[in-house]
Design a protein around this motif. Structure first.
Motif, mmCIF file in Angstrom:
data_model
loop_
_atom_site.group_PDB
_atom_site.id
_atom_site.type_symbol
_atom_site.label_atom_id
_atom_site.label_comp_id
_atom_site.label_asym_id
_atom_site.label_seq_id
_atom_site.Cartn_x
_atom_site.Cartn_y
_atom_site.Cartn_z
ATOM 1 N N LYS A 1 4.917 8.795 4.053
ATOM 2 C CA LYS A 1 5.378 9.287 2.554
ATOM 3 C C LYS A 1 6.785 8.757 2.413
ATOM 4 O O LYS A 1 7.053 8.053 1.292
ATOM 5 C CB LYS A 1 5.439 10.777 2.724
ATOM 6 C CG LYS A 1 3.989 11.381 2.555
ATOM 7 C CD LYS A 1 4.006 12.642 2.274
ATOM 8 C CE LYS A 1 2.714 13.267 2.127
ATOM 9 N NZ LYS A 1 2.520 14.628 2.252
ATOM 10 N N LEU A 2 7.866 8.671 3.314
ATOM 11 C CA LEU A 2 9.223 8.131 3.119
ATOM 12 C C LEU A 2 8.927 6.654 2.921
ATOM 13 O O LEU A 2 9.672 6.043 1.901
ATOM 14 C CB LEU A 2 10.004 8.505 4.186
ATOM 15 C CG LEU A 2 11.348 8.043 4.010
ATOM 16 C CD1 LEU A 2 12.003 8.723 2.755
ATOM 17 C CD2 LEU A 2 12.318 8.496 5.239
ATOM 18 N N SER A 3 8.377 5.957 3.559
ATOM 19 C CA SER A 3 8.128 4.404 3.535
ATOM 20 C C SER A 3 7.549 4.271 2.021
ATOM 21 O O SER A 3 8.067 3.333 1.554
ATOM 22 C CB SER A 3 7.196 3.928 4.763
ATOM 23 O OG SER A 3 7.698 4.178 5.932
ATOM 24 N N ASN A 4 6.447 4.883 1.744
ATOM 25 C CA ASN A 4 5.750 4.665 0.544
ATOM 26 C C ASN A 4 6.928 4.820 -0.877
ATOM 27 O O ASN A 4 6.848 4.163 -1.724
ATOM 28 C CB ASN A 4 4.483 5.556 0.182
ATOM 29 C CG ASN A 4 3.461 5.057 1.249
ATOM 30 O OD1 ASN A 4 3.212 3.980 1.840
ATOM 31 N ND2 ASN A 4 2.457 5.893 1.224
ATOM 32 N N LYS A 5 7.538 5.672 -0.583
ATOM 33 C CA LYS A 5 8.649 6.206 -1.706
ATOM 34 C C LYS A 5 9.792 5.117 -1.659
ATOM 35 O O LYS A 5 10.055 4.739 -2.813
ATOM 36 C CB LYS A 5 9.353 7.488 -1.519
ATOM 37 C CG LYS A 5 8.575 8.543 -1.798
ATOM 38 C CD LYS A 5 9.309 9.994 -1.272
ATOM 39 C CE LYS A 5 8.231 11.240 -1.762
ATOM 40 N NZ LYS A 5 9.064 12.358 -1.303
ATOM 41 N N LEU A 6 10.180 4.445 -0.604
ATOM 42 C CA LEU A 6 11.146 3.608 -0.379
ATOM 43 C C LEU A 6 10.395 2.363 -1.054
ATOM 44 O O LEU A 6 11.269 1.478 -1.762
ATOM 45 C CB LEU A 6 11.583 3.318 0.852
ATOM 46 C CG LEU A 6 12.492 2.339 1.333
ATOM 47 C CD1 LEU A 6 13.917 2.170 0.306
ATOM 48 C CD2 LEU A 6 13.095 2.111 2.707
ATOM 49 N N THR A 7 9.004 2.002 -1.059
ATOM 50 C CA THR A 7 8.546 0.835 -1.256
ATOM 51 C C THR A 7 8.749 0.832 -2.791
ATOM 52 O O THR A 7 8.917 -0.352 -3.646
ATOM 53 C CB THR A 7 7.011 0.958 -1.094
ATOM 54 O OG1 THR A 7 6.840 0.684 0.423
ATOM 55 C CG2 THR A 7 6.146 -0.153 -1.800
ATOM 56 N N VAL A 8 8.441 2.056 -3.539
ATOM 57 C CA VAL A 8 8.664 2.066 -5.084
ATOM 58 C C VAL A 8 10.167 1.657 -5.306
ATOM 59 O O VAL A 8 10.323 0.746 -6.283
ATOM 60 C CB VAL A 8 8.263 3.509 -5.479
ATOM 61 C CG1 VAL A 8 8.714 3.597 -6.984
ATOM 62 C CG2 VAL A 8 6.972 3.772 -5.303
ATOM 63 N N TYR A 9 11.120 1.895 -4.620
ATOM 64 C CA TYR A 9 12.570 1.840 -5.094
ATOM 65 C C TYR A 9 12.797 0.315 -4.791
ATOM 66 O O TYR A 9 13.399 -0.552 -5.830
ATOM 67 C CB TYR A 9 13.417 2.515 -4.500
ATOM 68 C CG TYR A 9 13.806 3.704 -4.844
ATOM 69 C CD1 TYR A 9 14.669 4.104 -5.777
ATOM 70 C CD2 TYR A 9 12.916 4.815 -4.256
ATOM 71 C CE1 TYR A 9 14.873 5.289 -6.166
ATOM 72 C CE2 TYR A 9 13.294 6.102 -4.899
ATOM 73 C CZ TYR A 9 14.141 6.532 -5.782
ATOM 74 O OH TYR A 9 14.412 7.629 -6.395
ATOM 75 N N LEU A 10 12.303 -0.441 -3.935
ATOM 76 C CA LEU A 10 12.401 -1.776 -3.324
ATOM 77 C C LEU A 10 11.519 -2.620 -4.538
ATOM 78 O O LEU A 10 11.910 -3.748 -4.752
ATOM 79 C CB LEU A 10 12.010 -2.047 -2.093
ATOM 80 C CG LEU A 10 12.938 -1.365 -0.973
ATOM 81 C CD1 LEU A 10 12.519 -1.641 0.374
ATOM 82 C CD2 LEU A 10 14.481 -1.906 -1.147
#
Length: 176
Positions: free
Chosen positions: A104-113
Protein backbone atom coordinates in the motif's frame (compact mmCIF):
# COMPACT_ATOMS: atom_id res chain seq x y z
CA UNK A 1 1.11 21.26 25.12
CA UNK A 2 -0.07 18.03 23.49
CA UNK A 3 -3.68 17.06 23.08
CA UNK A 4 -4.76 13.74 24.59
CA UNK A 5 -4.79 12.19 21.12
CA UNK A 6 -1.22 13.37 20.42
CA UNK A 7 -0.12 12.05 23.81
CA UNK A 8 -1.69 8.66 23.11
CA UNK A 9 0.10 8.43 19.77
CA UNK A 10 3.42 9.54 21.27
CA UNK A 11 3.16 7.00 24.10
CA UNK A 12 2.09 4.28 21.69
CA UNK A 13 5.19 4.86 19.53
CA UNK A 14 7.43 4.76 22.61
CA UNK A 15 5.82 1.51 23.77
CA UNK A 16 6.42 -0.03 20.33
CA UNK A 17 10.14 0.40 21.08
CA UNK A 18 9.67 -1.78 24.14
CA UNK A 19 7.30 -4.51 23.02
CA UNK A 20 5.57 -6.15 20.11
CA UNK A 21 2.27 -4.61 18.96
CA UNK A 22 0.35 -7.82 19.61
CA UNK A 23 1.55 -7.87 23.24
CA UNK A 24 0.66 -4.22 23.81
CA UNK A 25 -2.48 -3.53 25.85
CA UNK A 26 -4.64 -0.41 25.97
CA UNK A 27 -4.18 -0.50 29.74
CA UNK A 28 -0.42 0.06 29.30
CA UNK A 29 -0.99 2.94 26.90
CA UNK A 30 -3.36 4.78 29.22
CA UNK A 31 -1.15 4.19 32.27
CA UNK A 32 1.92 5.53 30.50
CA UNK A 33 -0.03 8.44 28.99
CA UNK A 34 -1.54 9.21 32.41
CA UNK A 35 -5.06 9.38 31.00
CA UNK A 36 -8.23 7.46 31.70
CA UNK A 37 -9.42 4.57 29.57
CA UNK A 38 -12.47 6.64 28.66
CA UNK A 39 -10.18 9.33 27.25
CA UNK A 40 -8.44 6.71 25.12
CA UNK A 41 -11.81 5.44 23.87
CA UNK A 42 -12.95 8.97 23.00
CA UNK A 43 -10.24 8.95 20.34
CA UNK A 44 -9.81 5.29 19.37
CA UNK A 45 -12.05 2.23 19.41
CA UNK A 46 -9.07 -0.03 20.19
CA UNK A 47 -5.34 -0.41 19.64
CA UNK A 48 -5.95 -1.46 16.01
CA UNK A 49 -7.69 1.81 15.23
CA UNK A 50 -4.81 3.60 16.95
CA UNK A 51 -2.37 1.67 14.72
CA UNK A 52 -4.35 2.68 11.63
CA UNK A 53 -4.16 6.33 12.69
CA UNK A 54 -0.41 6.09 13.33
CA UNK A 55 0.06 4.37 9.95
CA UNK A 56 -1.86 7.14 8.17
CA UNK A 57 0.08 9.85 9.99
CA UNK A 58 3.53 8.34 9.46
CA UNK A 59 2.85 7.37 5.85
CA UNK A 60 1.65 10.91 5.24
CA UNK A 61 4.88 12.29 6.73
CA UNK A 62 6.87 9.84 4.61
CA UNK A 63 5.06 10.91 1.44
CA UNK A 64 5.28 14.60 2.37
CA UNK A 65 8.91 14.60 1.27
CA UNK A 66 7.66 14.08 -2.30
CA UNK A 67 5.07 16.87 -2.24
CA UNK A 68 7.68 19.52 -2.92
CA UNK A 69 10.58 19.60 -5.34
CA UNK A 70 14.10 18.96 -4.10
CA UNK A 71 14.76 22.71 -4.01
CA UNK A 72 12.25 23.00 -1.16
CA UNK A 73 14.38 20.84 1.14
CA UNK A 74 17.73 21.70 2.72
CA UNK A 75 18.84 18.04 2.41
CA UNK A 76 18.27 15.40 -0.29
CA UNK A 77 14.85 13.73 -0.10
CA UNK A 78 16.36 10.25 0.46
CA UNK A 79 18.12 11.55 3.57
CA UNK A 80 14.83 12.93 4.93
CA UNK A 81 13.21 9.54 4.24
CA UNK A 82 15.97 7.60 6.00
CA UNK A 83 16.00 9.93 8.99
CA UNK A 84 12.20 9.65 9.23
CA UNK A 85 12.38 5.86 9.17
CA UNK A 86 15.14 5.83 11.77
CA UNK A 87 13.15 8.17 14.04
CA UNK A 88 10.14 5.84 13.85
CA UNK A 89 12.16 2.67 13.54
CA UNK A 90 9.94 0.54 15.80
CA UNK A 91 6.93 1.34 13.64
CA UNK A 92 8.77 0.66 10.36
CA UNK A 93 10.28 -2.58 11.69
CA UNK A 94 6.73 -3.79 12.16
CA UNK A 95 5.33 -2.09 9.04
CA UNK A 96 7.83 -3.62 6.63
CA UNK A 97 7.08 -7.09 7.99
CA UNK A 98 3.52 -6.63 6.72
CA UNK A 99 3.59 -7.20 2.95
CA UNK A 100 0.12 -5.67 2.53
CA UNK A 101 1.14 -2.45 4.32
CA UNK A 102 4.38 -2.32 2.31
CA UNK A 103 2.47 -2.74 -0.96
CA UNK A 104 0.00 0.00 0.00
CA UNK A 105 2.82 2.42 0.81
CA UNK A 106 4.52 1.55 -2.50
CA UNK A 107 1.28 2.20 -4.37
CA UNK A 108 0.82 5.56 -2.65
CA UNK A 109 4.39 6.53 -3.50
CA UNK A 110 3.76 5.50 -7.12
CA UNK A 111 1.00 8.12 -7.33
CA UNK A 112 3.39 10.85 -6.12
CA UNK A 113 6.14 9.78 -8.48
CA UNK A 114 3.73 9.59 -11.40
CA UNK A 115 2.78 13.22 -10.77
CA UNK A 116 6.45 14.18 -10.51
CA UNK A 117 7.75 12.30 -13.54
CA UNK A 118 4.69 11.72 -15.73
CA UNK A 119 5.80 8.17 -16.56
CA UNK A 120 3.83 5.34 -14.98
CA UNK A 121 6.44 2.65 -15.63
CA UNK A 122 9.20 4.75 -14.09
CA UNK A 123 6.96 5.68 -11.14
CA UNK A 124 6.19 2.02 -10.41
CA UNK A 125 9.83 0.98 -10.75
CA UNK A 126 11.12 3.85 -8.61
CA UNK A 127 8.42 3.44 -5.97
CA UNK A 128 8.76 -0.29 -5.45
CA UNK A 129 12.55 0.00 -5.67
CA UNK A 130 12.64 2.74 -3.05
CA UNK A 131 10.33 0.93 -0.63
CA UNK A 132 12.12 -2.35 -1.30
CA UNK A 133 15.51 -0.85 -0.52
CA UNK A 134 14.25 0.89 2.61
CA UNK A 135 12.53 -2.30 3.74
CA UNK A 136 15.79 -4.23 3.32
CA UNK A 137 17.67 -1.56 5.28
CA UNK A 138 15.17 -1.85 8.14
CA UNK A 139 15.10 -5.66 8.11
CA UNK A 140 18.91 -5.67 8.03
CA UNK A 141 18.81 -3.97 11.42
CA UNK A 142 19.88 -0.52 10.19
CA UNK A 143 23.36 -1.92 9.52
CA UNK A 144 24.37 1.39 7.95
CA UNK A 145 23.57 4.94 9.02
CA UNK A 146 20.64 6.92 7.59
CA UNK A 147 23.14 9.08 5.66
CA UNK A 148 24.80 6.01 4.13
CA UNK A 149 21.43 4.43 3.25
CA UNK A 150 20.27 7.71 1.70
CA UNK A 151 23.46 7.99 -0.34
CA UNK A 152 23.02 4.46 -1.70
CA UNK A 153 19.34 5.08 -2.42
CA UNK A 154 20.19 8.29 -4.25
CA UNK A 155 22.93 6.52 -6.23
CA UNK A 156 20.47 3.80 -7.28
CA UNK A 157 17.90 6.41 -8.25
CA UNK A 158 20.37 8.30 -10.40
CA UNK A 159 21.76 5.22 -12.15
CA UNK A 160 21.41 5.22 -15.90
CA UNK A 161 20.18 1.65 -16.30
CA UNK A 162 20.68 1.75 -20.07
CA UNK A 163 24.30 2.92 -19.83
CA UNK A 164 25.86 -0.40 -20.79
CA UNK A 165 23.01 -2.00 -22.69
CA UNK A 166 21.49 -0.59 -25.81
CA UNK A 167 17.77 -1.22 -25.57
CA UNK A 168 17.47 -2.16 -29.24
CA UNK A 169 20.23 -4.78 -28.97
CA UNK A 170 18.67 -6.17 -25.77
CA UNK A 171 15.18 -6.42 -27.31
CA UNK A 172 16.55 -8.10 -30.46
CA UNK A 173 18.25 -10.76 -28.34
CA UNK A 174 15.01 -11.40 -26.47
CA UNK A 175 12.98 -11.94 -29.66
CA UNK A 176 15.56 -14.21 -31.38
Amino acid sequence: MNTAKETIIEVFLKLLNEKNFEELKVKEIVQRAKISRSTFYLHFADKYELMDEVRRELNDRFLSFYRHGQSYWEKPVPLHLCEHIMKYRSFYEMEFEDSNATRKLSNKLTVYLLQAFGDQDYAIFASYGTIGYLSFWVKDGFAISPAEAAEKLLKIGLTNWSKEVELEVFLNKETN
